[in-house]
Scaffold this motif. Sequence first.
Motif, short mmCIF file in Angstrom:
data_model
loop_
_atom_site.label_atom_id
_atom_site.label_comp_id
_atom_site.label_asym_id
_atom_site.label_seq_id
_atom_site.Cartn_x
_atom_site.Cartn_y
_atom_site.Cartn_z
N PHE A 81 0.84 -1.19 0.00
CA PHE A 81 0.00 0.00 0.00
C PHE A 81 0.88 1.24 0.00
CE2 PHE A 81 0.56 -1.06 4.50
CZ PHE A 81 0.97 0.15 5.04
N ILE A 82 0.26 2.37 -0.32
CA ILE A 82 0.99 3.63 -0.40
C ILE A 82 0.22 4.69 0.38
CG2 ILE A 82 1.78 5.46 -1.96
CD1 ILE A 82 1.99 3.35 -4.14
N SER A 83 0.91 5.36 1.28
CA SER A 83 0.32 6.54 1.90
C SER A 83 0.69 7.74 1.03
CB SER A 83 0.85 6.73 3.33
OG SER A 83 2.24 7.04 3.32
N MET A 84 -0.27 8.66 0.87
CA MET A 84 -0.02 9.80 -0.01
C MET A 84 -0.80 11.03 0.45
SD MET A 84 -0.67 10.21 -4.15
CE MET A 84 0.61 9.02 -4.58
N PHE A 85 -0.13 12.16 0.42
CA PHE A 85 -0.80 13.45 0.55
C PHE A 85 -0.72 14.12 -0.80
CE2 PHE A 85 -0.65 18.03 0.97
CZ PHE A 85 -1.72 18.31 1.81
N TYR A 86 -1.89 14.56 -1.30
CA TYR A 86 -1.95 15.23 -2.59
C TYR A 86 -2.66 16.56 -2.39
CZ TYR A 86 -2.99 16.22 -7.49
OH TYR A 86 -3.08 16.82 -8.73
N GLY A 87 -1.96 17.64 -2.65
CA GLY A 87 -2.54 18.97 -2.52
C GLY A 87 -2.46 19.74 -3.82
N LYS A 88 -3.44 20.58 -4.06
CA LYS A 88 -3.48 21.39 -5.29
C LYS A 88 -3.46 22.86 -4.88
CE LYS A 88 -7.24 21.44 -7.77
NZ LYS A 88 -8.32 21.05 -8.70
N LEU A 89 -2.34 23.50 -5.16
CA LEU A 89 -2.13 24.89 -4.78
C LEU A 89 -2.56 25.82 -5.90
CD1 LEU A 89 -0.84 26.96 -2.78
CD2 LEU A 89 1.31 26.61 -4.03
N CYS A 90 -3.41 26.79 -5.56
CA CYS A 90 -3.85 27.79 -6.53
C CYS A 90 -3.23 29.13 -6.16
CB CYS A 90 -5.37 27.90 -6.54
SG CYS A 90 -6.00 29.14 -7.69
N PRO A 91 -2.19 29.57 -6.86
CA PRO A 91 -1.54 30.84 -6.52
C PRO A 91 -2.47 32.04 -6.65
CG PRO A 91 -0.13 29.52 -7.95
CD PRO A 91 -1.48 28.87 -7.95
N GLN A 92 -3.43 31.99 -7.58
CA GLN A 92 -4.32 33.14 -7.79
C GLN A 92 -5.20 33.40 -6.57
OE1 GLN A 92 -3.88 30.72 -10.07
NE2 GLN A 92 -2.77 31.88 -11.64
N SER A 93 -5.74 32.34 -5.98
CA SER A 93 -6.63 32.51 -4.83
C SER A 93 -5.92 32.29 -3.50
CB SER A 93 -7.81 31.53 -4.93
OG SER A 93 -7.35 30.19 -4.88
N CYS A 94 -4.62 31.97 -3.55
CA CYS A 94 -3.85 31.67 -2.32
C CYS A 94 -4.57 30.62 -1.49
CB CYS A 94 -3.62 32.93 -1.51
SG CYS A 94 -2.53 34.12 -2.30
N SER A 95 -4.96 29.53 -2.13
CA SER A 95 -5.68 28.47 -1.44
C SER A 95 -5.06 27.12 -1.78
CB SER A 95 -7.16 28.47 -1.83
OG SER A 95 -7.31 28.16 -3.20
N LEU A 96 -5.34 26.15 -0.92
CA LEU A 96 -4.85 24.79 -1.12
C LEU A 96 -6.00 23.83 -0.90
CD1 LEU A 96 -2.31 22.86 -1.44
CD2 LEU A 96 -2.35 22.72 1.06
#
Length: 200
Positions: A81-96
């Motif tokens: 199995f694989i543990s994973m953190f996946y985040g999507k950073l949006c520089p325009q809205s300064c959000s993750l």
Amino acid sequence: MRRPNVPSQDSVGRLLGFIQLPAGEIALVIADVSGKGVAAALLMPSIEVALRMDAPRFPSTNDLLRAFNNVVCQITGGHRFISMFYGKLCPQSCSLEYTNAGHNPPLLIRAGLDPSPLDKGGPVLGLLPDSEYESARIDLRQGDVLILYTDGAVEAENPAGEQYSAERLSKTVSLHLHQSASQLVETIYTSVSNFVKQPL
């Protein structure tokens, strides 16, 4: 953003990297294959290639990991199995936007506040086909520090058998929020190294 000056995949099957997404967004990925040694290390390149192919196709992080979990199940046959953190950073809205699949929760650290673990998500990848995953969204502020790490840091032991722990990690970062990203990486490495070498 700063990552350690080491290869993205190492000999124990870990992955840390960035993926450029459409519309200027950036994916942040950290993952760890169960087990150690050559077998774990050989698996990670296939996982990284599959993830880079799938990432641009899914608008939400939980939809991506829901689909990717089935891919990992097929690749591993349920044997790893694989543990994973996946985040999507949006520089325009300064959000993750992020989804955590059983990985050590990254720490969002803000001056004067308790660290916030990013733990919303679901189970590790590769064990249960058709698993469901949640996503969460956070607004980032100037001065925020986001620490992504694996168990190799927080489970490092000193000669007395004590683990470094996520608490020590967050305290170390909180005391050095004035540092640049590269300086902070070196501070963490030094802190863990000194802890491991403590005399009895």
